[in-house]
Design a protein around this motif. Structure first.
Motif, PDB file in Angstrom:
ATOM      1  N   ALA A  32      -4.618  11.751  -7.504  1.00  0.00           N
ATOM      2  CA  ALA A  32      -5.235  10.442  -7.700  1.00  0.00           C
ATOM      3  C   ALA A  32      -5.568  10.183  -9.169  1.00  0.00           C
ATOM      4  O   ALA A  32      -5.648   9.015  -9.591  1.00  0.00           O
ATOM      5  N   MET A  73      -7.551  11.279  -0.269  1.00  0.00           N
ATOM      6  CA  MET A  73      -7.932  11.714   1.075  1.00  0.00           C
ATOM      7  C   MET A  73      -7.123  12.954   1.402  1.00  0.00           C
ATOM      8  O   MET A  73      -5.910  12.868   1.580  1.00  0.00           O
ATOM      9  N   VAL A 110      -3.066   5.374  -1.828  1.00  0.00           N
ATOM     10  CA  VAL A 110      -3.839   6.414  -1.162  1.00  0.00           C
ATOM     11  C   VAL A 110      -3.112   7.731  -1.391  1.00  0.00           C
ATOM     12  O   VAL A 110      -1.941   7.877  -1.032  1.00  0.00           O
ATOM     13  N   TYR A 164      -5.851   5.470   7.579  1.00  0.00           N
ATOM     14  CA  TYR A 164      -6.584   4.628   6.635  1.00  0.00           C
ATOM     15  C   TYR A 164      -5.626   3.704   5.882  1.00  0.00           C
ATOM     16  O   TYR A 164      -5.882   2.499   5.749  1.00  0.00           O
ATOM     17  N   GLN A 181      -2.073  -0.952  -4.040  1.00  0.00           N
ATOM     18  CA  GLN A 181      -3.143   0.029  -3.850  1.00  0.00           C
ATOM     19  C   GLN A 181      -2.520   1.332  -3.376  1.00  0.00           C
ATOM     20  O   GLN A 181      -1.484   1.323  -2.699  1.00  0.00           O
ATOM     21  N   SER A 229      -5.233  16.021  -3.331  1.00  0.00           N
ATOM     22  CA  SER A 229      -5.304  14.564  -3.370  1.00  0.00           C
ATOM     23  C   SER A 229      -6.101  14.081  -4.574  1.00  0.00           C
ATOM     24  O   SER A 229      -5.760  13.057  -5.186  1.00  0.00           O
ATOM     25  N   ARG A 230      -7.145  14.809  -4.944  1.00  0.00           N
ATOM     26  CA  ARG A 230      -7.954  14.401  -6.103  1.00  0.00           C
ATOM     27  C   ARG A 230      -7.179  14.564  -7.405  1.00  0.00           C
ATOM     28  O   ARG A 230      -7.258  13.711  -8.299  1.00  0.00           O
ATOM     29  N   THR A 262       0.864  -1.179   0.000  1.00  0.00           N
ATOM     30  CA  THR A 262       0.000   0.000   0.000  1.00  0.00           C
ATOM     31  C   THR A 262       0.899   1.227   0.000  1.00  0.00           C
ATOM     32  O   THR A 262       1.817   1.326   0.822  1.00  0.00           O
ATOM     33  N   GLN A 283      -7.195   6.101  -4.034  1.00  0.00           N
ATOM     34  CA  GLN A 283      -8.135   6.683  -3.082  1.00  0.00           C
ATOM     35  C   GLN A 283      -7.633   8.062  -2.639  1.00  0.00           C
ATOM     36  O   GLN A 283      -6.572   8.157  -2.010  1.00  0.00           O
ATOM     37  N   ASN A 287      -7.847   3.836  -9.889  1.00  0.00           N
ATOM     38  CA  ASN A 287      -8.490   3.448  -8.625  1.00  0.00           C
ATOM     39  C   ASN A 287      -7.734   3.867  -7.375  1.00  0.00           C
ATOM     40  O   ASN A 287      -7.807   3.197  -6.346  1.00  0.00           O
TER      41      ASN A 287
END
Length: 377
Positions: A321, A330, A305, A339, A303, A317-318, A279, A328, A326
């Motif tokens: 991303a 935050m 974040v 998280y 994955q 963050s958006r 992660t 995430q 995919n």
């Protein structure tokens, strides 16, 4: 006071720390580095001990000439004056940005260290490796001794020409002189030979393969200063370098924030955790080569974040991303760490925190880590 000046894109802080720890064994050694992780006091050390808060306040009042001046120039003046006032024998000075125009480039150093040069801060330093290398080589002095990491050909050509022009001796680390015996998440053991210096079973606690090169470059600098092999071995053994591929309880923290450093991190993750689920918790500054950084993260993360660790210059963050499939987003880094850690534990894998120095404090605080040398070392 003998100055040792360091410039480069990556590995400056680690190499400087190794050298300062070596020199501190039997000498009074000052160390000035950047950036800091938890507090500006980390930038100023004598024999590993940070400047006291009251001293910092006093020197800040003395050296800050203009309220609008960038802090780095003030910090550089503070470091040089503090080292002089405390009569250090050696001062290991890391540049902030570049070299030629850097505020630290007022010192008269005999030994300069050039660490790996790659693309970063291209707006200020130039958009080619040659241009960036010319800026970094601005610290080289007439008749000096230049100790250099292995470099890309374009950078090495500039370094060689600068040394020839300034009648400086150039020493380039020979990677073939290093023999690694063991390497795992507990550290690395290796042999290294340079001229009459022979280091057998040298140990460093850092896990990244490139840290062995950083340690060996520091060893060469120490040797050129006349430091004995025993001091070099002891200094490397006790060196503690936080947030540079620092592995603690299933979390790997790395301050990699440009494509070259991220590529090294990717190699480290693949080397030690190839069979683990990964992660990645990452943040990035908006002025970085975001597509290239994201591409490196994709090579090792299962994955991802994305968060935002710095409100003014950090990419949201958006937005970050969107460079992944995919991922995430935050926005709050503290919540994002919780998280991501829970996610990695559910997967029985590893959490890798990377992308920005601004993200590192959240991870270190959550894990109860310090920039000070742990008592067990």
């Amino acid at each position: 006071m003998e100055y040792i000046h360091l410039a480069g894109t990556n590995a400056k802080g680690s190499t400087a720390q190794y050298l300062a720890d070596i020199l501190s064994i039997h000498h009074r050694c000052g160390l000035f580095t950047s950036p800091h992780i938890l507090s500006p006091l980390e930038r100023f050390r004598i024999n590993g001990k940070e400047m006291e808060p009251q001293d910092y306040d006093a020197y800040m009042k003395l050296e800050r000439r203009d309220a609008g001046e960038h802090f780095f120039g003030v910090w550089a003046r503070i470091a040089l004056q503090w080292f002089a006032d405390n009569e250090v024998e050696y001062a290991v000075i890391e540049t902030g940005l570049g070299g030629r125009k850097d505020q630290t480039n007022v010192i008269d150093s005999h030994i300069q260290v050039i660490t790996p040069i790659s693309f970063d801060h291209t707006k200020e330093l130039g958009d080619t490796i040659q241009k960036i290398a010319r800026e970094k080589c601005g610290i080289i002095t007439w008749g000096g001794t230049v100790i250099c990491h292995p470099q890309q050909r374009e950078a090495m050509d500039v370094i060689k020409k600068t040394c020839e022009r300034l009648n400086a001796q150039l020493i380039v680390l020979d990677e073939k002189s290093i023999r690694i015996h063991s390497a795992d998440t507990g550290g690395q053991v290796f042999d290294f030979r340079y001229q009459s210096l022979y280091m057998k079973d040298a140990y460093i606690s850092a896990v990244s393969p490139v840290q062995v090169q950083n340690a060996c470059v520091a060893a060469i600098a120490a040797y050129e200063l006349g430091i004995p092999a025993d001091d070099i071995l002891q200094g490397l053994k006790q060196a503690y370098i936080p947030a540079r591929t620092q592995y603690v309880d299933g979390v790997l923290i790395d301050s990699a924030h440009n494509p070259a450093a991220m590529r090294v991190l990717a190699d480290t993750v693949k080397r030690y955790f190839s069979k683990k689920n990964i992660t990645a918790l990452c943040a990035v500054m908006e002025d970085k080569d975001v597509p290239a950084i994201a591409q490196e993260i994709k090579t090792f993360a299962n994955q991802i974040v994305c968060t935002r660790a710095e409100k003014n210059r950090g990419l949201t963050s958006r937005e970050f991303a969107q460079y992944f499939d995919n991922a995430q987003p935050m926005e709050d880094p503290s919540y994002a760490f919780d998280y991501a850690l829970e996610l990695s534990q559910q997967k029985r894998g590893i959490l890798v925190v990377c992308g920005s120095f601004y993200l590192v404090p959240y991870a270190m605080n959550k894990l109860g880590l310090s920039v000070e040398i742990p008592p067990s070392q």
